[in-house]
Design a protein around this motif. Structure first.
Motif, PDB file in Angstrom:
ATOM      1  N   THR A  73       0.834  -1.205   0.000  1.00  0.00           N
ATOM      2  CA  THR A  73       0.000   0.000   0.000  1.00  0.00           C
ATOM      3  C   THR A  73       0.867   1.253   0.000  1.00  0.00           C
ATOM      4  O   THR A  73       1.838   1.339   0.758  1.00  0.00           O
ATOM      5  N   GLN A 109      -1.811  -1.163  -3.787  1.00  0.00           N
ATOM      6  CA  GLN A 109      -2.957  -0.301  -3.506  1.00  0.00           C
ATOM      7  C   GLN A 109      -2.466   1.137  -3.481  1.00  0.00           C
ATOM      8  O   GLN A 109      -1.516   1.454  -2.760  1.00  0.00           O
ATOM      9  N   PRO A 111      -3.827   5.456  -3.587  1.00  0.00           N
ATOM     10  CA  PRO A 111      -5.000   6.322  -3.396  1.00  0.00           C
ATOM     11  C   PRO A 111      -5.522   6.830  -4.741  1.00  0.00           C
ATOM     12  O   PRO A 111      -4.747   7.034  -5.678  1.00  0.00           O
ATOM     13  N   SER A 112      -6.815   7.024  -4.815  1.00  0.00           N
ATOM     14  CA  SER A 112      -7.415   7.629  -6.000  1.00  0.00           C
ATOM     15  C   SER A 112      -7.122   9.126  -5.987  1.00  0.00           C
ATOM     16  O   SER A 112      -7.293   9.778  -4.953  1.00  0.00           O
ATOM     17  N   GLU A 118     -10.680   6.732  -1.497  1.00  0.00           N
ATOM     18  CA  GLU A 118     -10.948   5.587  -2.371  1.00  0.00           C
ATOM     19  C   GLU A 118      -9.614   5.071  -2.897  1.00  0.00           C
ATOM     20  O   GLU A 118      -8.614   5.791  -2.874  1.00  0.00           O
ATOM     21  N   SER A 119      -9.619   3.820  -3.384  1.00  0.00           N
ATOM     22  CA  SER A 119      -8.364   3.199  -3.821  1.00  0.00           C
ATOM     23  C   SER A 119      -8.460   2.589  -5.206  1.00  0.00           C
ATOM     24  O   SER A 119      -9.502   2.075  -5.609  1.00  0.00           O
ATOM     25  N   ASN A 120      -7.332   2.645  -5.877  1.00  0.00           N
ATOM     26  CA  ASN A 120      -7.106   1.889  -7.096  1.00  0.00           C
ATOM     27  C   ASN A 120      -6.102   0.795  -6.757  1.00  0.00           C
ATOM     28  O   ASN A 120      -5.331   0.918  -5.782  1.00  0.00           O
ATOM     29  N   TYR A 121      -6.102  -0.254  -7.556  1.00  0.00           N
ATOM     30  CA  TYR A 121      -5.195  -1.386  -7.338  1.00  0.00           C
ATOM     31  C   TYR A 121      -4.451  -1.657  -8.630  1.00  0.00           C
ATOM     32  O   TYR A 121      -5.071  -1.888  -9.672  1.00  0.00           O
TER      33      TYR A 121
END
Length: 153
Positions: A73, A109, A111-112, A118-121
């Motif tokens: 992350t 992971q 951060p958007s 919210e998260s992007n992967y």
């Protein structure tokens, strides 16, 4: 964990990366961008496809990341204060490149930059554990015609 990717239908049948530069990778670094929700995947497309438009045939890729896979992350607190500004791509790309080169995990992971908290992967196709990540199925996706992309809004 289930993650989502909205892409043109022609590219939706398999998990592949283009190698094009983006926020977390430089040109020639192969990363598959996914989002925690369909809604975030939609917004990512609206933001990044402004030049191409949203009228092509799209599909949602529903992707399973096994819960036992380790996910590295990058937290907002690890980033410069103005990290979401496009002029900070270099800082983000360096962090993404470090993750790719290290081979520590198959999933990162991040951060958007569009929606706080919210998260992007990011998926690393070259990682040995990537073979455990599965495209479960695809679904038709139409962008609502009220969504406008680009400067003519």
């Amino acid at each position: 964990m289930i993650v989502y990717r909205i892409t043109k239908a022609v590219y939706a049948s398999q998990l592949v990366a283009s190698g094009g530069a983006a926020r977390w990778n430089g040109r020639g670094q192969f990363v598959i961008y996914t989002a925690a929700t369909r809604a975030l995947a939609c917004l990512e497309n609206v933001v990044h496809r402004s030049g191409e438009g949203l009228h092509d045939v799209f599909r949602v890729m529903v992707i399973d990341v096994p819960d036992e896979l380790t996910i590295e992350t990058i937290a907002v607190s690890d980033l410069p204060a103005d990290w979401s500004d496009f002029r900070q791509y270099d800082a983000c790309q360096r962090m993404g490149a470090d993750w790719l080169r290290s081979g520590r995990t198959a999933v990162l992971q991040v951060p958007s930059a569009i929606i706080p908290h919210e998260s992007n992967y990011l998926l690393h196709p070259g990682h040995p554990a990537f073979s455990r990540i599965r495209l479960l199925h695809t679904e038709p996706f139409l962008f609502d015609p009220r969504i406008k992309a680009g400067p003519d809004v």
